[in-house]
Scaffold this motif. Sequence first.
Motif, PDB file in Angstrom:
ATOM      1  N   THR A 108       0.823  -1.261   0.119  1.00  0.00           N
ATOM      2  CA  THR A 108       0.103   0.020  -0.095  1.00  0.00           C
ATOM      3  C   THR A 108       0.945   1.267  -0.211  1.00  0.00           C
ATOM      4  O   THR A 108       0.349   2.465  -0.398  1.00  0.00           O
ATOM      5  N   SER A 111       2.825   3.543  -3.810  1.00  0.00           N
ATOM      6  CA  SER A 111       1.878   4.034  -4.457  1.00  0.00           C
ATOM      7  C   SER A 111       2.260   5.450  -5.341  1.00  0.00           C
ATOM      8  O   SER A 111       3.472   5.914  -5.225  1.00  0.00           O
ATOM      9  N   GLY A 112       1.346   5.890  -6.423  1.00  0.00           N
ATOM     10  CA  GLY A 112       1.733   6.581  -7.216  1.00  0.00           C
ATOM     11  C   GLY A 112       3.274   6.659  -8.075  1.00  0.00           C
ATOM     12  O   GLY A 112       3.830   7.706  -8.390  1.00  0.00           O
ATOM     13  N   ASP A 141      -2.173  -3.445 -10.581  1.00  0.00           N
ATOM     14  CA  ASP A 141      -3.764  -3.441 -10.109  1.00  0.00           C
ATOM     15  C   ASP A 141      -4.009  -3.325  -8.721  1.00  0.00           C
ATOM     16  O   ASP A 141      -4.886  -2.745  -8.320  1.00  0.00           O
ATOM     17  N   CYS A 142      -2.882  -3.923  -8.130  1.00  0.00           N
ATOM     18  CA  CYS A 142      -3.022  -3.777  -6.425  1.00  0.00           C
ATOM     19  C   CYS A 142      -2.404  -2.381  -5.816  1.00  0.00           C
ATOM     20  O   CYS A 142      -2.552  -2.124  -4.535  1.00  0.00           O
ATOM     21  N   LEU A 143      -1.732  -1.809  -6.707  1.00  0.00           N
ATOM     22  CA  LEU A 143      -0.978  -0.531  -6.286  1.00  0.00           C
ATOM     23  C   LEU A 143      -1.942   0.684  -6.327  1.00  0.00           C
ATOM     24  O   LEU A 143      -2.302   1.010  -7.864  1.00  0.00           O
ATOM     25  N   ASP A 144      -2.007   1.527  -5.780  1.00  0.00           N
ATOM     26  CA  ASP A 144      -2.743   3.218  -5.777  1.00  0.00           C
ATOM     27  C   ASP A 144      -1.773   3.753  -6.685  1.00  0.00           C
ATOM     28  O   ASP A 144      -0.696   4.057  -6.332  1.00  0.00           O
ATOM     29  N   GLY A 145      -2.416   4.399  -7.794  1.00  0.00           N
ATOM     30  CA  GLY A 145      -1.955   5.116  -8.685  1.00  0.00           C
ATOM     31  C   GLY A 145      -0.881   4.638  -9.447  1.00  0.00           C
ATOM     32  O   GLY A 145      -0.123   5.827  -9.910  1.00  0.00           O
TER      33      GLY A 145
END
Length: 179
Positions: A108, A111-112, A141-145
């Motif tokens: 998590t 990200s970005g 697909d499991c990572l934000d941004g």
Amino acid sequence: MAKKILIISSSPRKGGNSDLLCDEFMKGALEAGNDVEKIFLKDKTVHPCTGCSVCSMYGKPCPQKDDAAEIVEKMIAADVIVMATPVYFYTMCGQMKIMIDRCCARYTEISGKEFYFIIAAAENDKAMMERTVDGFRGFLDCLDGAEEKGVVYGIGAWKVGEIKNTPYMREACEMGRRV
């Protein structure tokens, strides 16, 4: 503005085809003024995830004492992550998959990020390489941004160094320059 780029080479051999493509990407990225570090997974000790759930159930760091935590920390700190693999049986090599699995404890925080993928395969059909790239995309697909920015399909190279005489070397260098 210079970007912090982390290249993760999962080739089992230094100077292997996917590793050579990493070097070309790095060359272009350095020429463009970026800060680049390449990690050669074979030089690291990264054990498979044991599924102990310490990280997910208790929010504690992975209890394994190997190099995975250091690599994940570098992934978190990077602006750009390049993941490179030779293609074995139409998918990424085990070393890369194990490293991806070990991101579980802190995924998590990755990200970005901008991502580039480099693959090298004996197969000449680019369409057959999509299974390999889909494995990387499943991780994203499991990572934000997370944003996929490019793929180098180094196809038609079986023996060590065969990639040198292909247009994929120039493509990797140019992709590194455009980061």
